[in-house]
Structures are given as structure tokens and as C-alpha cells.
Design a protein around this motif. Structure first.
Motif, PDB file in Angstrom:
ATOM      1  N   HIS A 163      -7.717  -3.305   1.460  1.00  0.00           N
ATOM      2  CA  HIS A 163      -8.542  -4.497   1.246  1.00  0.00           C
ATOM      3  C   HIS A 163      -8.178  -5.173  -0.074  1.00  0.00           C
ATOM      4  CE1 HIS A 163     -12.060  -7.138   1.073  1.00  0.00           C
ATOM      5  NE2 HIS A 163     -12.227  -6.706  -0.160  1.00  0.00           N
ATOM      6  N   ASP A 164      -8.054  -4.370  -1.133  1.00  0.00           N
ATOM      7  CA  ASP A 164      -7.712  -4.934  -2.439  1.00  0.00           C
ATOM      8  C   ASP A 164      -6.301  -5.504  -2.444  1.00  0.00           C
ATOM      9  OD1 ASP A 164     -10.190  -4.326  -3.480  1.00  0.00           O
ATOM     10  OD2 ASP A 164      -9.552  -2.414  -4.362  1.00  0.00           O
ATOM     11  N   TRP A 205       0.834  -1.207   0.000  1.00  0.00           N
ATOM     12  CA  TRP A 205       0.000   0.000   0.000  1.00  0.00           C
ATOM     13  C   TRP A 205       0.866   1.252   0.000  1.00  0.00           C
ATOM     14  CZ3 TRP A 205      -0.220   3.882   3.742  1.00  0.00           C
ATOM     15  CH2 TRP A 205      -1.235   4.828   3.566  1.00  0.00           C
ATOM     16  N   VAL A 208      -4.725   2.771  -3.918  1.00  0.00           N
ATOM     17  CA  VAL A 208      -5.143   1.374  -3.888  1.00  0.00           C
ATOM     18  C   VAL A 208      -5.536   1.030  -2.458  1.00  0.00           C
ATOM     19  CG1 VAL A 208      -4.457  -1.012  -4.324  1.00  0.00           C
ATOM     20  CG2 VAL A 208      -3.528   0.829  -5.751  1.00  0.00           C
ATOM     21  N   SER A 209      -6.714   0.451  -2.272  1.00  0.00           N
ATOM     22  CA  SER A 209      -7.178   0.156  -0.915  1.00  0.00           C
ATOM     23  C   SER A 209      -6.421  -1.022  -0.324  1.00  0.00           C
ATOM     24  CB  SER A 209      -8.679  -0.152  -0.914  1.00  0.00           C
ATOM     25  OG  SER A 209      -8.922  -1.446  -1.432  1.00  0.00           O
ATOM     26  N   HIS A 264      -2.677  -6.998 -11.346  1.00  0.00           N
ATOM     27  CA  HIS A 264      -4.005  -7.287 -10.799  1.00  0.00           C
ATOM     28  C   HIS A 264      -4.631  -6.043 -10.184  1.00  0.00           C
ATOM     29  CE1 HIS A 264      -7.108  -9.849  -8.969  1.00  0.00           C
ATOM     30  NE2 HIS A 264      -6.915  -9.186  -7.842  1.00  0.00           N
ATOM     31  N   LEU A 265      -3.812  -5.219  -9.518  1.00  0.00           N
ATOM     32  CA  LEU A 265      -4.337  -4.057  -8.803  1.00  0.00           C
ATOM     33  C   LEU A 265      -4.439  -2.804  -9.670  1.00  0.00           C
ATOM     34  CD1 LEU A 265      -2.472  -4.590  -5.426  1.00  0.00           C
ATOM     35  CD2 LEU A 265      -4.918  -4.842  -5.832  1.00  0.00           C
ATOM     36  N   HIS A 324      -4.779  -6.805   0.126  1.00  0.00           N
ATOM     37  CA  HIS A 324      -4.839  -8.059   0.881  1.00  0.00           C
ATOM     38  C   HIS A 324      -5.304  -9.215   0.013  1.00  0.00           C
ATOM     39  CE1 HIS A 324      -6.848 -10.611   4.247  1.00  0.00           C
ATOM     40  NE2 HIS A 324      -5.628 -11.036   4.007  1.00  0.00           N
ATOM     41  N   ARG A 325      -6.308  -8.972  -0.812  1.00  0.00           N
ATOM     42  CA  ARG A 325      -6.833 -10.037  -1.656  1.00  0.00           C
ATOM     43  C   ARG A 325      -5.840 -10.447  -2.742  1.00  0.00           C
ATOM     44  NH1 ARG A 325     -11.425 -12.469   0.339  1.00  0.00           N
ATOM     45  NH2 ARG A 325     -11.847 -13.125  -1.798  1.00  0.00           N
ATOM     46  N   ALA A 326      -4.870  -9.570  -3.032  1.00  0.00           N
ATOM     47  CA  ALA A 326      -3.887  -9.861  -4.078  1.00  0.00           C
ATOM     48  C   ALA A 326      -2.619 -10.489  -3.535  1.00  0.00           C
ATOM     49  CB  ALA A 326      -3.536  -8.586  -4.842  1.00  0.00           C
TER      50      ALA A 326
END
Length: 218
Positions: free
Chosen positions: A38-39, A25, A35-36, A54-55, A41-43
Motif C-alpha cells: 500500500h505504501d 516491494w 515495506v507495505s 519517502h518510504l 503504491h502511494r509512492a
């Protein structure tokens, strides 16, 4: 016949996912990207280039990738000497080794980062080999990291179990044809891991060790 227990490392054996989230981040923030967390973390679990793509999407400037990755490495590297192993990580690997499993790590980490992770786990006596980011052309969710780990172990997919904490791990293991075990300690919900291919899910390495007899590694 020999059996192989293949393990992801970040979020599976070492409690690093939150550190990756914060440092990625910050790397994005320094480069002017919103970029959040949360996003991010999912990546986590993807290799650096794949995570960035991806982000930020395919319309990003790929010339930025190296700088973003270097910034993340520099930020994350500040924690190398104090990375915490997850509960039971080393004990689980040593127990499997004693039970006759060939233990191999399959991770997107490499170099100094991989060395720091191994020091945190503190179970080199139980680890037969490592499939790192340097050994494959494509990282998870492609099956190559798991397939390379099986080559190192000299074991067919039918005699192997892959343990990981992300959907990328479960997809990679499923594509490689191995049984997949998911751990919740990386922060990904049980339902997501099961949908991606996990045949069994445990809280963390200590939970898997405590219930080993009834698990796919039993």
C-alpha cells in the motif's frame, strides 16, 4: 498559438503501476526492509531516490539507494517486452496531435525502460518530445519535468495541459502553472487527485478521449 498536451506515462498511458509496486516491494524485501505494498503504491510516480527516501525515511543508509534501485530495475525489466498500454492511450495521443496539440511525455523513466514504454503506447508519430529523468535535477513533485516538457514544446504554461495519475503529477503540474487532468487508472482516488490540483478527472485515456470535447483538452 501552439498548445501542449503533456503526459505522464506510468499509470497514465501504460498499465505499469501494479508492476512497480510488486517489483519495488520485492527489492525492499530482498534488502531486508518491511515495506507495505500500500505504501509503495502511494509512492509510485516519484523518482527512484525520492521513492526510497519517502518510504525508508531520512535516517536510512543512502549507500543502499543504488542497490535498491538496481534491484527494482532488474525485476521490472523482466516485463519490458509485454507492458500493456492503457485503453485508448495511443488513440488519444494521435487525436490530440491531429487536433493541433504538441504532445510531450514527462516521465521519471529513462533508457531501456522508456523505450519499452514507448513501444507499448505505439504512437511515436504523435509524440513530439520527451522530458525524462535524465533531463532534470529534481523529479516530480518538483515542477522541473513539466517545465522541461514545456520548453521542448515551445509553449507557455498558460497554453498547456498536464495529464497524470498520481498526486505527484498533480503537484508538479500545479507548481509549473499548467492545468492538470487526473486519471484514475493508476489507482489513486479521485479526491486525492483533486486535492493535489486536478481540475478534471477521468477513468482512463479512453474515457478522456470519449469526453474530449468537454475536457480541458477540448
Amino acid at each position: 498559438m501552439d498548445r501542449a498536451a503533456v503526459f505522464d506515462v506510468d499509470g497514465t498511458l501504460v498499465d505499469t503501476n501494479a508492476l512497480h509496486v510488486v517489483t519495488w516491494w520485492e527489492a525492499f524485501r530482498q534488502a531486508g526492509h518491511d515495506v507495505s505494498m500500500h505504501d509503495v503504491h502511494r509512492a509510485v510516480g516519484l523518482g527512484s531516490t525520492d521513492l526510497i527516501a519517502h518510504l525508508l525515511g531520512d535516517d536510512r543508509d543512502p549507500d543502499e539507494d543504488a542497490g535498491l534501485s538496481a534491484a527494482h530495475t532488474a525485476l521490472y525489466g523482466q516485463f519490458f517486452e509485454r507492458l500493456p498500454a492503457l485503453p485508448g492511450a495511443g488513440d488519444l495521443l494521435r487525436r490530440l496531435h491531429a487536433d493541433g496539440w504538441t504532445v510531450v511525455l514527462a516521465t521519471s523513466a529513462s533508457g531501456a525502460e522508456l523505450g519499452a514504454l514507448r513501444r507499448a503506447i505505439d504512437a511515436d508519430d504523435a509524440i513530439t518530445g520527451m522530458a525524462s529523468a535524465d533531463d532534470v535535477e529534481r523529479g516530480k513533485p518538483a515542477p522541473e519535468p513539466v517545465e522541461h516538457a514545456l520548453e521542448l514544446a515551445g509553449v507557455p504554461a498558460s497554453r498547456a495541459v498536464f495529464v497524470g495519475d498520481t498526486v505527484w503529477d498533480m503537484r508538479a503540474g500545479s507548481k509549473a502553472g499548467v492545468r492538470c487532468v487526473g486519471l484514475l487508472c493508476g489507482g489513486i482516488p479521485r479526491a486525492d487527485l483533486e486535492e493535489a490540483g486536478a481540475q478534471a478527472v477521468y477513468a482512463d485515456p479512453a474515457d478522456l478521449l470519449a469526453r474530449l470535447a468537454g475536457s480541458p483538452l477540448g
